[in-house]
Design a protein around this motif. Structure first.
Motif, PDB file in Angstrom:
ATOM      1  N   ALA A  70      -9.027   3.339  -4.636  1.00 16.85           N
ATOM      2  CA  ALA A  70      -8.920   3.484  -3.183  1.00 16.85           C
ATOM      3  C   ALA A  70      -8.257   4.830  -2.939  1.00 16.85           C
ATOM      4  CB  ALA A  70      -8.078   2.361  -2.589  1.00 16.85           C
ATOM      5  N   LEU A  71      -8.911   5.687  -2.175  1.00 18.01           N
ATOM      6  CA  LEU A  71      -8.387   7.026  -1.922  1.00 18.01           C
ATOM      7  C   LEU A  71      -7.731   7.096  -0.550  1.00 18.01           C
ATOM      8  CD1 LEU A  71     -11.024   9.641  -3.168  1.00 18.01           C
ATOM      9  CD2 LEU A  71      -8.803   9.112  -4.156  1.00 18.01           C
ATOM     10  N   ASP A  72      -6.517   7.653  -0.520  1.00 16.27           N
ATOM     11  CA  ASP A  72      -5.841   7.908   0.743  1.00 16.27           C
ATOM     12  C   ASP A  72      -6.237   9.313   1.198  1.00 16.27           C
ATOM     13  OD1 ASP A  72      -4.181   8.319   2.867  1.00 16.27           O
ATOM     14  OD2 ASP A  72      -2.303   8.207   1.740  1.00 16.27           O
ATOM     15  N   GLU A  73      -7.142   9.381   2.175  1.00 18.69           N
ATOM     16  CA  GLU A  73      -7.632  10.671   2.654  1.00 18.69           C
ATOM     17  C   GLU A  73      -6.917  11.120   3.928  1.00 18.69           C
ATOM     18  OE1 GLU A  73     -11.820  10.066   3.072  1.00 18.69           O
ATOM     19  OE2 GLU A  73     -12.212  10.169   0.925  1.00 18.69           O
ATOM     20  N   SER A  74      -5.868  10.395   4.317  1.00 22.97           N
ATOM     21  CA  SER A  74      -5.178  10.697   5.576  1.00 22.97           C
ATOM     22  C   SER A  74      -4.610  12.108   5.644  1.00 22.97           C
ATOM     23  CB  SER A  74      -4.063   9.673   5.828  1.00 22.97           C
ATOM     24  OG  SER A  74      -3.104   9.700   4.789  1.00 22.97           O
ATOM     25  N   PRO A  75      -4.115  12.697   4.524  1.00 25.39           N
ATOM     26  CA  PRO A  75      -3.600  14.063   4.651  1.00 25.39           C
ATOM     27  C   PRO A  75      -4.658  15.064   5.099  1.00 25.39           C
ATOM     28  CG  PRO A  75      -2.843  13.075   2.593  1.00 25.39           C
ATOM     29  CD  PRO A  75      -3.888  12.160   3.161  1.00 25.39           C
ATOM     30  N   VAL A  76      -5.927  14.775   4.802  1.00 28.15           N
ATOM     31  CA  VAL A  76      -7.004  15.719   5.120  1.00 28.15           C
ATOM     32  C   VAL A  76      -7.747  15.322   6.389  1.00 28.15           C
ATOM     33  CG1 VAL A  76      -9.061  16.878   4.244  1.00 28.15           C
ATOM     34  CG2 VAL A  76      -7.273  16.150   2.652  1.00 28.15           C
ATOM     35  N   THR A  77      -8.093  14.045   6.506  1.00 32.76           N
ATOM     36  CA  THR A  77      -8.946  13.606   7.619  1.00 32.76           C
ATOM     37  C   THR A  77      -8.183  12.918   8.731  1.00 32.76           C
ATOM     38  OG1 THR A  77      -9.371  11.416   6.665  1.00 32.76           O
ATOM     39  CG2 THR A  77     -10.797  13.219   5.960  1.00 32.76           C
ATOM     40  N   GLY A  78      -6.943  12.487   8.467  1.00 31.83           N
ATOM     41  CA  GLY A  78      -6.203  11.728   9.465  1.00 31.83           C
ATOM     42  C   GLY A  78      -6.559  10.255   9.470  1.00 31.83           C
ATOM     43  N   GLU A  79      -7.482   9.829   8.607  1.00 32.51           N
ATOM     44  CA  GLU A  79      -7.885   8.427   8.511  1.00 32.51           C
ATOM     45  C   GLU A  79      -6.802   7.659   7.770  1.00 32.51           C
ATOM     46  OE1 GLU A  79      -9.068   5.295   9.196  1.00 32.51           O
ATOM     47  OE2 GLU A  79     -10.802   6.528   9.660  1.00 32.51           O
ATOM     48  N   SER A  80      -6.163   6.709   8.469  1.00 30.38           N
ATOM     49  CA  SER A  80      -4.983   6.051   7.912  1.00 30.38           C
ATOM     50  C   SER A  80      -5.306   4.991   6.865  1.00 30.38           C
ATOM     51  CB  SER A  80      -4.165   5.418   9.044  1.00 30.38           C
ATOM     52  OG  SER A  80      -4.960   4.473   9.749  1.00 30.38           O
ATOM     53  N   VAL A  81      -6.515   4.428   6.889  1.00 35.99           N
ATOM     54  CA  VAL A  81      -6.860   3.337   5.971  1.00 35.99           C
ATOM     55  C   VAL A  81      -7.468   3.907   4.687  1.00 35.99           C
ATOM     56  CG1 VAL A  81      -8.218   1.229   5.672  1.00 35.99           C
ATOM     57  CG2 VAL A  81      -7.283   1.808   7.923  1.00 35.99           C
ATOM     58  N   PRO A  82      -6.910   3.569   3.502  1.00 35.44           N
ATOM     59  CA  PRO A  82      -7.512   4.034   2.245  1.00 35.44           C
ATOM     60  C   PRO A  82      -8.962   3.572   2.131  1.00 35.44           C
ATOM     61  CG  PRO A  82      -5.332   3.134   1.848  1.00 35.44           C
ATOM     62  CD  PRO A  82      -5.674   2.790   3.273  1.00 35.44           C
ATOM     63  N   VAL A  83      -9.800   4.415   1.541  1.00 33.38           N
ATOM     64  CA  VAL A  83     -11.220   4.099   1.425  1.00 33.38           C
ATOM     65  C   VAL A  83     -11.591   3.892  -0.038  1.00 33.38           C
ATOM     66  CG1 VAL A  83     -11.935   5.258   3.537  1.00 33.38           C
ATOM     67  CG2 VAL A  83     -11.732   6.568   1.442  1.00 33.38           C
ATOM     68  N   ALA A  84     -12.459   2.894  -0.281  1.00 34.02           N
ATOM     69  CA  ALA A  84     -12.883   2.599  -1.655  1.00 34.02           C
ATOM     70  C   ALA A  84     -13.863   3.667  -2.129  1.00 34.02           C
ATOM     71  CB  ALA A  84     -13.526   1.223  -1.710  1.00 34.02           C
ATOM     72  N   ARG A  85     -13.674   4.136  -3.350  1.00 33.42           N
ATOM     73  CA  ARG A  85     -14.558   5.132  -3.931  1.00 33.42           C
ATOM     74  C   ARG A  85     -14.852   4.747  -5.379  1.00 33.42           C
ATOM     75  NH1 ARG A  85     -15.446   6.454   0.587  1.00 33.42           N
ATOM     76  NH2 ARG A  85     -14.937   8.435   1.625  1.00 33.42           N
ATOM     77  N   GLY A  86     -16.107   4.995  -5.803  1.00 36.31           N
ATOM     78  CA  GLY A  86     -16.520   4.674  -7.164  1.00 36.31           C
ATOM     79  C   GLY A  86     -17.519   5.691  -7.665  1.00 36.31           C
ATOM     80  N   PRO A  87     -18.128   5.441  -8.829  1.00 38.29           N
ATOM     81  CA  PRO A  87     -19.083   6.384  -9.417  1.00 38.29           C
ATOM     82  C   PRO A  87     -20.166   6.805  -8.428  1.00 38.29           C
ATOM     83  CG  PRO A  87     -18.576   4.656 -10.972  1.00 38.29           C
ATOM     84  CD  PRO A  87     -17.932   4.247  -9.677  1.00 38.29           C
ATOM     85  N   GLY A  88     -20.407   8.119  -8.355  1.00 33.01           N
ATOM     86  CA  GLY A  88     -21.412   8.667  -7.452  1.00 33.01           C
ATOM     87  C   GLY A  88     -20.882   9.054  -6.090  1.00 33.01           C
ATOM     88  N   ASP A  89     -19.661   8.601  -5.757  1.00 36.94           N
ATOM     89  CA  ASP A  89     -19.087   8.926  -4.449  1.00 36.94           C
ATOM     90  C   ASP A  89     -18.441  10.307  -4.479  1.00 36.94           C
ATOM     91  OD1 ASP A  89     -19.834   6.532  -3.326  1.00 36.94           O
ATOM     92  OD2 ASP A  89     -17.938   5.527  -3.774  1.00 36.94           O
ATOM     93  N   ALA A  90     -18.525  11.005  -3.353  1.00 39.21           N
ATOM     94  CA  ALA A  90     -17.903  12.324  -3.236  1.00 39.21           C
ATOM     95  C   ALA A  90     -16.425  12.168  -2.899  1.00 39.21           C
ATOM     96  CB  ALA A  90     -18.606  13.139  -2.150  1.00 39.21           C
ATOM     97  N   VAL A  91     -15.599  13.051  -3.441  1.00 38.65           N
ATOM     98  CA  VAL A  91     -14.167  13.070  -3.132  1.00 38.65           C
ATOM     99  C   VAL A  91     -13.810  14.476  -2.669  1.00 38.65           C
ATOM    100  CG1 VAL A  91     -13.570  11.234  -4.740  1.00 38.65           C
ATOM    101  CG2 VAL A  91     -13.560  13.596  -5.534  1.00 38.65           C
ATOM    102  N   MET A  92     -12.728  14.575  -1.884  1.00 37.33           N
ATOM    103  CA  MET A  92     -12.327  15.875  -1.360  1.00 37.33           C
ATOM    104  C   MET A  92     -10.945  16.255  -1.863  1.00 37.33           C
ATOM    105  SD  MET A  92     -11.512  14.952   2.631  1.00 37.33           S
ATOM    106  CE  MET A  92     -13.093  14.150   2.878  1.00 37.33           C
TER     107      MET A  92
END
Length: 737
Positions: free
Chosen positions: A278-300
């Protein structure tokens, strides 16, 4: 650099030099870019800028992204730490665009760069002047005036040396009516007529105002610096033998494999090759809820890995990753002037010489017309001169814009300039693309209806068996549905496609096809009771596939690109702001209208890219239009609208064509952009009212003899402080819930 006045001074001075063109000065990045017609000129540029009190540092070629934790230089009163970027033939080319992989945070002396504001050169000047003025005032209580008066003169002289030198350099460089000129003229005049005490207070307050502007500029840059700090200091690059090595993120190349441990920040833009988390993307996107990521998914870059270890393949170089692009966009945005700012700058260019004429009239006319003595008229004329300092007015717009842009960037709302930020809040219409903007961008199975004598799982199994190996979006949706239901998909043989009609194959000796209702009818398959169900599903805007087994109907599979979870709330929020939302889509009319009705907005469907352009043109006749899209086919419409907004998951073409980007990839972000724009423009109006209002009040009281010199400079310094503090309030802006 402190404010827009600094930008105007440097720009005008450099533009006057021969062979110089395309001059751009970026306040937030403290960077000068220009084009030179012949080699050997950079030295002349540096000499001209140095004459204004700004030291320069030439940057040949692209600079690396600064390391995390780097801090900007703290400017002192003569701008000893300023830097400029010169790209010309001497450097081999015109140079990269402003902000190309470089931040203002680099500095030759890290210890000097890390100085707190109270230890900078500007602060030291304030402390020295303050000590002289307070000391002279304290001694004046016990000593005769003839002994303390020279102390006030000394305090005035100490300040007038740097300010006077700068005023002379600015006059030579084409800015004779600078703020420094007004202040120096008034201070010298006050000293000449025997008001050295007030002259000393005037220069002290002016120095305090410059210090406060410097602090405010640093605070406005903190948003950009905070983004740079999102990058980790090291990355764990995997070697071919499976071991890791620590490298700086800037050294990662496209194709490298990186290990991201739990708790680590992702050091690059890439694609997960192994691992789930589960990635916490809030520092970059402001999205407070962690998002599930797995093989094939893009990360920033900058996202925080919450739990599982990941192996990530690098897809973008450090200079072009998400963080670098955000920094570049914000820096370039702060250099872009809004229409209101351009008007204020044009107004202030006439304001200062006009004020000097008014001050001269106040000095020369009243002794003859009103019977004032010359001391009184000169004194009040000098006070009018100080009131005319346009500093507070000039800084009122860019300070608010810079704060608004930084506040938006912190919350995943990137706007490419003040003009776009100003226009968004004036929108009368927001036009949305459908696919990937209002909807998820990929179809999902919504309904499975089995024919009599068949089961739902059997129907899905037959459809999935035939669709195996196909890259068609509908095929992927059917296979995903089978996987989500844990259905064992049987093998199929003799698979083939009938273009635009169906996929066929043989499953366990049964001839199976998955195709359009038209294909089923052409195959003379009787739908029977499923005919009414088919009509209902198509009426809901769903694409319906008919599954045939040995020529008989086995069932229906309905698919639709479903609206984003927040689409209804996003459209409602836009409507609540008094803005009309509409949908422009290339999809068929039935699907487009069904989605539009469910979201509560108007729709125009079956539009080609050219048709979208025409619709945007019609909407613009009614007022400002904001276009929101994410695909390559949206790029023309994004560029044609007053403001183009791209969703963060969109294509690079859409992101480049757009004036703003919603990084958190949510429809509600569009309403947040409108809210940010309106909050910023309200702040601008407040700032202009304060700047002009205070000056108006003190002008009346000065001419009436109620206030004198130091309250006059306080009118400008006080207004500058109030305007700056009010602009900094925007840094705490949060979207309305």
């Amino acid at each position: 650099m402190d404010c827009a006045s600094c930008v105007a001074k440097v720009t005008k001075a450099v533009e006057r030099l021969p062979g110089v063109s395309a001059v751009e000065v970026n306040l937030m990045a403290e960077r000068l870019t220009l084009h030179l017609d012949a080699p050997g000129q950079p030295e002349a540029i540096e000499a001209q800028v140095a004459a204004l009190g700004y030291a320069t540092k030439r940057l040949d070629g692209a600079m690396p992204t600064p390391p995390a934790g780097a801090a900007p230089a703290a400017s002192d009163y003569d701008h000893e730490h300023e830097r400029a970027d010169h790209h010309g033939p001497a450097a081999g080319a015109a140079g990269p665009p402003a902000g190309h992989g470089h931040s203002h945070a680099d500095h030759e002396d890290p210890a000097d760069a890390a100085k707190p504001w109270w230890a900078t050169g500007k602060a030291k000047l304030v402390w020295l002047l303050g000590a002289l003025v307070l000391g002279a005032y304290a001694l004046s209580l016990v000593l005769p005036e003839r002994l303390t008066y020279p102390l006030f003169l000394a305090a005035t002289a100490v300040a007038l040396v740097p300010f006077g030198r700068r005023a002379i350099a600015l006059a030579r460089a084409g800015s004779p009516f600078s703020i420094e000129t007004l202040m120096v003229t008034a201070a010298i005049g006050a000293a000449v007529i025997g008001a050295a005490e007030e002259a000393a207070v005037v220069v002290l307050l002016f120095a305090v105002g410059e210090l406060l502007e410097n602090v405010a500029a640093g605070r406005a840059r903190e948003g950009i610096r905070a983004l740079a700090n999102l990058m980790p200091r090291v990355a764990l690059r995997l070697r071919p033998d499976g071991t890791t090595e620590q490298v700086a993120p800037e050294r990662l190349a496209v194709g490298d494999l990186v290990l991201v441990r739990p708790g680590d920040r992702v050091p690059c833009d890439g694609v997960i090759e192994e691992g789930n988390t589960a990635l916490d993307e809030s520092p970059v996107t402001g999205e407070s809820v962690p998002v599930a990521r797995g093989p094939g998914d893009a990360v920033m870059a900058g996202a925080i890995n919450a739990d599982g270890a990941l192996r990530v393949r690098v897809t973008r170089a450090a200079a072009d990753n998400t963080i670098a692009r955000i920094i570049r966009m914000v820096e370039e945005a702060t250099a872009s002037r809004a229409p209101t700012q351009r008007f204020i700058e044009r107004f202030s260019a006439w304001w200062t010489p006009g004020a000097m004429i008014v001050a001269l009239i106040v000095i020369l006319v009243p002794p003859f017309a009103l019977g004032w003595d010359w001391w009184t008229s000169i004194y009040r004329g000098l006070a009018v001169l100080l009131i005319a300092c346009p500093c507070a007015l000039v800084i009122s717009v860019p300070a608010a814009m810079a704060s608004g842009l930084s506040a938006g960037a912190r919350r995943g709302l990137l706007v490419k300039g003040g003009a776009a930020l100003e226009a968004i809040g004036a929108a009368r219409t927001v036009a949305f693309d459908k696919t990937g903007t209002l909807t998820e961008g990929s179809p999902k199975v919504t309904d499975v209806i089995a024919a009599e004598g068949r089961g739902v799982e059997q129907t899905i199994a037959l459809a999935a068996a035939v669709e195996q190996g196909s890259s068609h979006p509908l095929a992927k949706a059917v296979l995903a549905e089978a996987a989500s239901r844990a259905i064992a998909v049987p093998a199929a043989t003799a698979q083939s496609a009938i273009p635009g009609r169906a996929m066929t194959g043989t499953v366990d000796g049964v001839a199976v096809s998955v195709g359009s209702p038209r294909h089923a009818r052409e195959a003379n398959a009787a739908l029977g009771a499923l005919e009414a169900v088919l009509d209902r599903l198509e009426g809901e805007g769903k694409t319906v596939a008919v599954v045939l087994a040995d020529g008989a109907v086995a069932g229906l599979v309905a698919l639709r690109d479903e609206p984003r979870p927040d689409a209804v709330a996003g459209v409602a929020a836009i409507t609540a702001l008094g803005v009309r939302p509409v949908m422009l889509t290339g999809d068929n009319r039935r699907t487009g209208e069904a989605i539009a009705i469910s979201l509560g907005l108007d729709a125009k469907a079956e539009l080609l890219p050219d048709d979208k352009l025409r619709e945007i043109g019609k909407l613009r006749e009614r007022g400002t239009v904001v276009m929101v899209g994410d695909g390559i086919n949206d790029a023309p419409a994004l560029a044609a609208a007053n403001v183009g907004v791209a969703m963060g998951s969109g294509t690079d073409v859409a992101l480049e064509a757009a004036d703003a980007t919603v990084l958190k990839d949510r429809v509600t972000g569009v309403a947040e952009l409108i809210g940010l724009s309106r909050a910023t423009m309200a702040n601008v109006r407040q700032n202009v009212a304060v700047a002009v209002g205070l000056k108006g009040v003190f002008l009346v009281t000065t001419l009436a003899g109620i206030t004198g010199l130091w309250p006059a400079i306080l009118a400008d310094t006080g207004a500058t402080v109030l305007v700056t503090l009010n602009a900094l309030r925007l840094l705490a802006w949060r979207p309305a819930r």
